[in-house]
Design a protein around this motif. Structure first.
Motif, PDB file in Angstrom:
ATOM      1  N   VAL A 172      84.145  87.945  93.658  1.00 14.72           N
ATOM      2  CA  VAL A 172      84.857  88.351  94.744  1.00 14.72           C
ATOM      3  C   VAL A 172      84.170  88.095  95.959  1.00 14.72           C
ATOM      4  O   VAL A 172      84.995  87.631  96.951  1.00 14.72           O
ATOM      5  CB  VAL A 172      84.982  89.962  94.406  1.00 14.72           C
ATOM      6  N   ALA A 173      82.968  88.220  96.219  1.00 13.45           N
ATOM      7  CA  ALA A 173      82.076  87.652  97.285  1.00 13.45           C
ATOM      8  C   ALA A 173      82.423  86.210  97.663  1.00 13.45           C
ATOM      9  O   ALA A 173      82.385  85.923  98.710  1.00 13.45           O
ATOM     10  CB  ALA A 173      80.526  88.002  97.276  1.00 13.45           C
ATOM     11  N   VAL A 174      82.413  85.460  96.496  1.00  9.36           N
ATOM     12  CA  VAL A 174      82.660  83.943  96.726  1.00  9.36           C
ATOM     13  C   VAL A 174      84.119  83.802  97.287  1.00  9.36           C
ATOM     14  O   VAL A 174      84.205  83.089  98.368  1.00  9.36           O
ATOM     15  CB  VAL A 174      82.407  83.211  95.458  1.00  9.36           C
ATOM     16  N   TYR A 175      84.815  84.582  96.905  1.00  9.88           N
ATOM     17  CA  TYR A 175      86.320  84.435  97.116  1.00  9.88           C
ATOM     18  C   TYR A 175      86.283  84.890  98.846  1.00  9.88           C
ATOM     19  O   TYR A 175      87.205  84.048  99.232  1.00  9.88           O
ATOM     20  CB  TYR A 175      87.320  85.450  96.335  1.00  9.88           C
ATOM     21  N   GLU A 176      85.815  86.030  98.925  1.00  4.46           N
ATOM     22  CA  GLU A 176      85.817  86.215 100.664  1.00  4.46           C
ATOM     23  C   GLU A 176      85.285  85.267 101.435  1.00  4.46           C
ATOM     24  O   GLU A 176      85.801  85.125 102.403  1.00  4.46           O
ATOM     25  CB  GLU A 176      85.217  87.748 100.643  1.00  4.46           C
ATOM     26  N   VAL A 177      84.273  84.623 100.901  1.00  5.93           N
ATOM     27  CA  VAL A 177      83.443  83.498 101.963  1.00  5.93           C
ATOM     28  C   VAL A 177      84.496  82.327 101.931  1.00  5.93           C
ATOM     29  O   VAL A 177      84.594  82.020 102.916  1.00  5.93           O
ATOM     30  CB  VAL A 177      82.193  83.257 101.330  1.00  5.93           C
ATOM     31  N   GLU A 178      85.089  81.993 100.900  1.00  6.25           N
ATOM     32  CA  GLU A 178      85.882  80.816 100.980  1.00  6.25           C
ATOM     33  C   GLU A 178      87.194  81.239 101.512  1.00  6.25           C
ATOM     34  O   GLU A 178      87.472  80.213 102.385  1.00  6.25           O
ATOM     35  CB  GLU A 178      86.157  79.948  99.517  1.00  6.25           C
ATOM     36  N   LYS A 179      87.729  81.998 101.356  1.00  5.22           N
ATOM     37  CA  LYS A 179      89.322  82.232 101.899  1.00  5.22           C
ATOM     38  C   LYS A 179      89.180  83.134 102.980  1.00  5.22           C
ATOM     39  O   LYS A 179      90.216  83.267 103.905  1.00  5.22           O
ATOM     40  CB  LYS A 179      89.884  83.197 101.019  1.00  5.22           C
ATOM     41  N   GLY A 180      88.083  83.938 103.573  1.00  4.43           N
ATOM     42  CA  GLY A 180      87.933  84.680 104.794  1.00  4.43           C
ATOM     43  C   GLY A 180      88.658  86.123 104.718  1.00  4.43           C
ATOM     44  O   GLY A 180      88.567  86.631 105.581  1.00  4.43           O
ATOM     45  N   THR A 181      89.299  86.410 103.485  1.00  6.23           N
ATOM     46  CA  THR A 181      89.786  87.687 103.386  1.00  6.23           C
ATOM     47  C   THR A 181      89.243  88.061 101.930  1.00  6.23           C
ATOM     48  O   THR A 181      89.267  87.365 101.145  1.00  6.23           O
ATOM     49  CB  THR A 181      91.316  87.890 103.463  1.00  6.23           C
ATOM     50  N   PRO A 182      89.343  89.316 101.606  1.00  2.00           N
ATOM     51  CA  PRO A 182      89.279  89.854 100.172  1.00  2.00           C
ATOM     52  C   PRO A 182      90.268  89.507  99.351  1.00  2.00           C
ATOM     53  O   PRO A 182      91.374  89.929  99.815  1.00  2.00           O
ATOM     54  CB  PRO A 182      88.791  91.172 100.560  1.00  2.00           C
ATOM     55  N   PRO A 183      90.175  89.450  98.162  1.00  2.00           N
ATOM     56  CA  PRO A 183      91.397  89.268  97.304  1.00  2.00           C
ATOM     57  C   PRO A 183      92.278  90.691  97.218  1.00  2.00           C
ATOM     58  O   PRO A 183      91.360  91.836  97.092  1.00  2.00           O
ATOM     59  CB  PRO A 183      90.624  88.905  95.895  1.00  2.00           C
ATOM     60  N   THR A 184      93.595  90.377  97.035  1.00  2.00           N
ATOM     61  CA  THR A 184      94.153  91.678  96.836  1.00  2.00           C
ATOM     62  C   THR A 184      94.337  92.262  95.458  1.00  2.00           C
ATOM     63  O   THR A 184      94.759  93.347  95.267  1.00  2.00           O
ATOM     64  CB  THR A 184      95.505  91.455  97.616  1.00  2.00           C
ATOM     65  N   ASP A 185      94.077  91.373  94.467  1.00  2.00           N
ATOM     66  CA  ASP A 185      94.538  91.471  93.118  1.00  2.00           C
ATOM     67  C   ASP A 185      93.579  90.553  92.304  1.00  2.00           C
ATOM     68  O   ASP A 185      93.025  89.495  92.740  1.00  2.00           O
ATOM     69  CB  ASP A 185      95.923  91.345  92.675  1.00  2.00           C
ATOM     70  N   MET A 186      93.451  91.023  91.120  1.00  3.63           N
ATOM     71  CA  MET A 186      92.670  90.242  90.036  1.00  3.63           C
ATOM     72  C   MET A 186      93.170  88.894  89.826  1.00  3.63           C
ATOM     73  O   MET A 186      92.400  87.883  89.580  1.00  3.63           O
ATOM     74  CB  MET A 186      92.516  91.077  88.529  1.00  3.63           C
ATOM     75  N   SER A 187      94.727  88.792  89.814  1.00  4.16           N
ATOM     76  CA  SER A 187      95.209  87.548  89.759  1.00  4.16           C
ATOM     77  C   SER A 187      94.593  86.561  90.776  1.00  4.16           C
ATOM     78  O   SER A 187      94.846  85.185  90.615  1.00  4.16           O
ATOM     79  CB  SER A 187      96.670  87.628  89.626  1.00  4.16           C
TER      80      SER A 187
END
Length: 106
Positions: free
Chosen positions: A57-72
């Motif tokens: 989740v932290a990696v996703y936030e760094v790469e996308k700039g926003t937190p994920p909204t869903d597990m998908s």
């Protein structure tokens, strides 16, 4: 012929019953402990999976700039989003948790 039978040695019925009794008692002690340990291992495995997904989740936030909204949203980052016991994992307020622990309602 009777000399041969008298000289042969073997186990008596009582000795065999005692051995079977001892083995049965040991199994009665061991089997419940093994099944209890299996549950503990599955729980620890689930905790490790949650920690792994939380780091993704932290990696996703760094790469996308926003937190994920869903597990998908994390399917590109993790292979599985379930625990070893099959329980689903959910993402709630940026935190990964078991579906049974998530709050239902807003």
């Amino acid at each position: 012929m009777s000399k041969i039978l008298k000289n042969e040695k073997g186990f008596t019925l009582i000795e065999m019953l005692i051995v079977i009794l001892i083995i049965s008692i040991l199994l009665l002690i061991a089997v419940p402990n093994m099944s209890k340990n299996t549950a503990v291992v599955k729980d620890k495995s689930c905790e490790a999976t949650i920690e792994l997904i939380q780091s993704q989740v932290a990696v996703y936030e760094v790469e996308k700039g926003t937190p994920p909204t869903d597990m998908s949203d994390l399917t590109d980052y993790v292979d599985t989003i379930t625990c070893a016991d099959g329980e689903a994992l959910v993402l709630e307020n940026g935190k990964v948790m078991r579906a049974s622990e998530a709050t239902t309602g807003s």
